[in-house]
Design a protein around this motif. Structure first.
Motif, PDB file in Angstrom:
ATOM      1  N   SER A  90       2.190   1.819  -3.446  1.00  0.00           N
ATOM      2  CA  SER A  90       1.207   1.854  -4.519  1.00  0.00           C
ATOM      3  C   SER A  90       0.932   3.282  -4.978  1.00  0.00           C
TER       4      SER A  90
ATOM      5  N   ASP B  59       0.823  -1.204   0.000  1.00  0.00           N
ATOM      6  CA  ASP B  59       0.000   0.000   0.000  1.00  0.00           C
ATOM      7  C   ASP B  59       0.862   1.260   0.000  1.00  0.00           C
TER       8      ASP B  59
ATOM      9  N   THR C  53      -1.873   4.754  -2.949  1.00  0.00           N
ATOM     10  CA  THR C  53      -1.696   4.490  -1.528  1.00  0.00           C
ATOM     11  C   THR C  53      -2.712   5.239  -0.670  1.00  0.00           C
TER      12      THR C  53
END
Length: 429
Positions: A97, A94, A100
């Motif tokens: 990402s 996460d 996020t």
């Protein structure tokens, strides 16, 4: 799979779908500690944990992330269990990402990115775990059959016990080394003329130095002395996987292995890749292994059919002059026994496994010569030379100065390559 805000080459082993863990030293911190590989970078988890706090990596109520990720081995992290490994991996995914949920923690924190994301080429890698015990199995069906044919013929290639349980032997943990460590050619007793009577061995450097392409499995969870691990619980004892090269001195091995099995022909070096690919990262790549024609005992029966992983495996041989040949390509699906079955059998009599123990799969070969995971098979037991570099050079076994590199990776339908990086060793005389 989600995209990362980092620029990650699609051919990288270390995509956002992977997140493998290792032990690193950086230019700013020479003490070994925990990091993960992502693209061409290493994310320093010691730095990250110190800056964003334990609640943003580990589950609530867990151990301090700084205490875990500042450790010089992964043993402490492994012991936290599979659910914690999964939570930390998902939190890191996460944070890295594009979408996020917490861009303030890393994505938009330029100062922390500068400190925590370190180029891989500037990082020193260490053995990922303290390895208390090492057991090497013989689960690669095609290798076992091919070697059996060499010594006993096709009718008796496999010993009668082979399809009843995963055969293994206790290896030497103290000579396991991380990728990049040179491997010295071992000396041992060798029988130069096996047909001579009486037998007159000599002491000399091995002339049949070989490799074995394997997968290694790290144990995360112990079982008490006297209590076997059931097949349904065995997965919870798996931390993750590495590539493993079980270097072998075939001429030393041939003279010494009767009646108790491998000894000095195997104990001089075993090389593993430095990044531990977590079990969850390999879940999408499950597949069926080699079908076992023999009904197995109840303690070895798994509920699912897909018990091994379709990992593309390759062996490169680089000569002292720098010429590289890919001498074999095979797959992890060529195992007949799974790692949960190895764990269940290993503990059947009450043997206690401990966090950091390492299990080797045994040589993984395919059914044809170009899929051989050992030079013993490629050279047909030392009877013929095989070609390198389009026929310019040949080998039967390894020469001084040769470098062997193992590679392994999986590619999912949705993209996101999950690989191990390199497992490399150079032969020294």
């Amino acid at each position: 799979m989600a995209r990362s805000w980092l620029d990650i080459d699609p051919s990288s082993d270390f995509s956002l779908a992977n997140i493998p863990f290792g032990i690193i030293s950086t230019p700013d911190d020479s003490s070994p500690h925990v990091g993960i590989a992502i693209g061409t970078y290493v994310l320093d988890l010691k730095v990250l944990a110190l800056q964003i706090g334990p609640e943003n990596l580990l589950p609530s109520g867990g151990a301090s992330s700084l205490a875990v990720f500042a450790q010089p081995t992964l043993n402490a992290f492994a012991q936290l269990g599979r659910s914690v490994h999964r939570h930390v991996r998902e939190r890191i995914q996460d944070l890295l990402s594009e979408d996020t949920t917490r861009p303030d923690l890393l994505k938009n924190n330029a100062e922390l990115r500068e400190r925590a994301l370190v180029p891989q080429q500037s990082v020193q890698m260490h053995l990922p775990m303290v390895i208390g015990d090492y057991t090497d199995f013989y689960a690669g069906y095609h290798h076992a059959y091919a070697v059996g044919v060499m010594f006993r013929g096709p009718e008796n290639a496999l010993q009668p016990n082979y399809t009843h349980f995963p055969v293994g032997y206790h290896g030497r943990a103290s000579s396991i080394v991380v990728s990049g460590t040179p491997v010295r050619r071992p000396v041992g007793q060798i029988l130069q003329d096996p047909k001579a009577d009486p037998k007159r061995p000599t002491v000399a450097p091995t002339q049949r130095l070989d490799i074995e392409l394997e997968l290694g499995c790290f144990i995360s969870k112990s079982n008490p002395l006297g209590q076997p691990v059931g097949i349904d619980e065995a997965e919870e004892h798996v931390f993750g996987y590495v590539l493993l090269n079980d270097w072998s001195a075939r001429d030393i091995q041939a003279w010494e292995y009767v009646p108790l099995g491998p000894f000095n022909g195997k104990n001089f070096a075993t090389t593993i890749s430095p990044w531990v690919v977590l079990a969850d990262a390999l879940e999408p790549f499950r597949t069926k292994g080699i079908e076992n024609p023999t009904p197995v005992q109840e303690y070895l029966k798994e509920k699912r059919e897909a018990t091994v992983y379709d990992i593309h495996l390759e062996v490169d041989l680089t000569t002292p002059e720098g010429n590289t040949s890919t001498v074999a390509k095979t797959s992890g699906k060529n195992l007949m026994w799974s790692f949960p079955q190895m764990i269940a059998h290993h503990t059947l009599g009450g043997c206690p496994l401990r966090p950091g123990d390492l299990l080797g799969s045994g040589t993984i070969s395919g059914p044809v010569p170009e899929q051989s995971g050992s030079l013993l098979e490629l050279s047909e037991g030392g009877k013929r030379e095989f070609q390198l570099n389009g026929g310019n050079e040949t080998r039967m076994f390894l020469k001084d100065g040769d470098t062997v590199t193992l590679r392994g990776f999986c590619v999912g339908k949705a993209g996101g390559r999950v690989g191990f990086g390199e497992c490399t060793g150079r032969v020294q005389g």
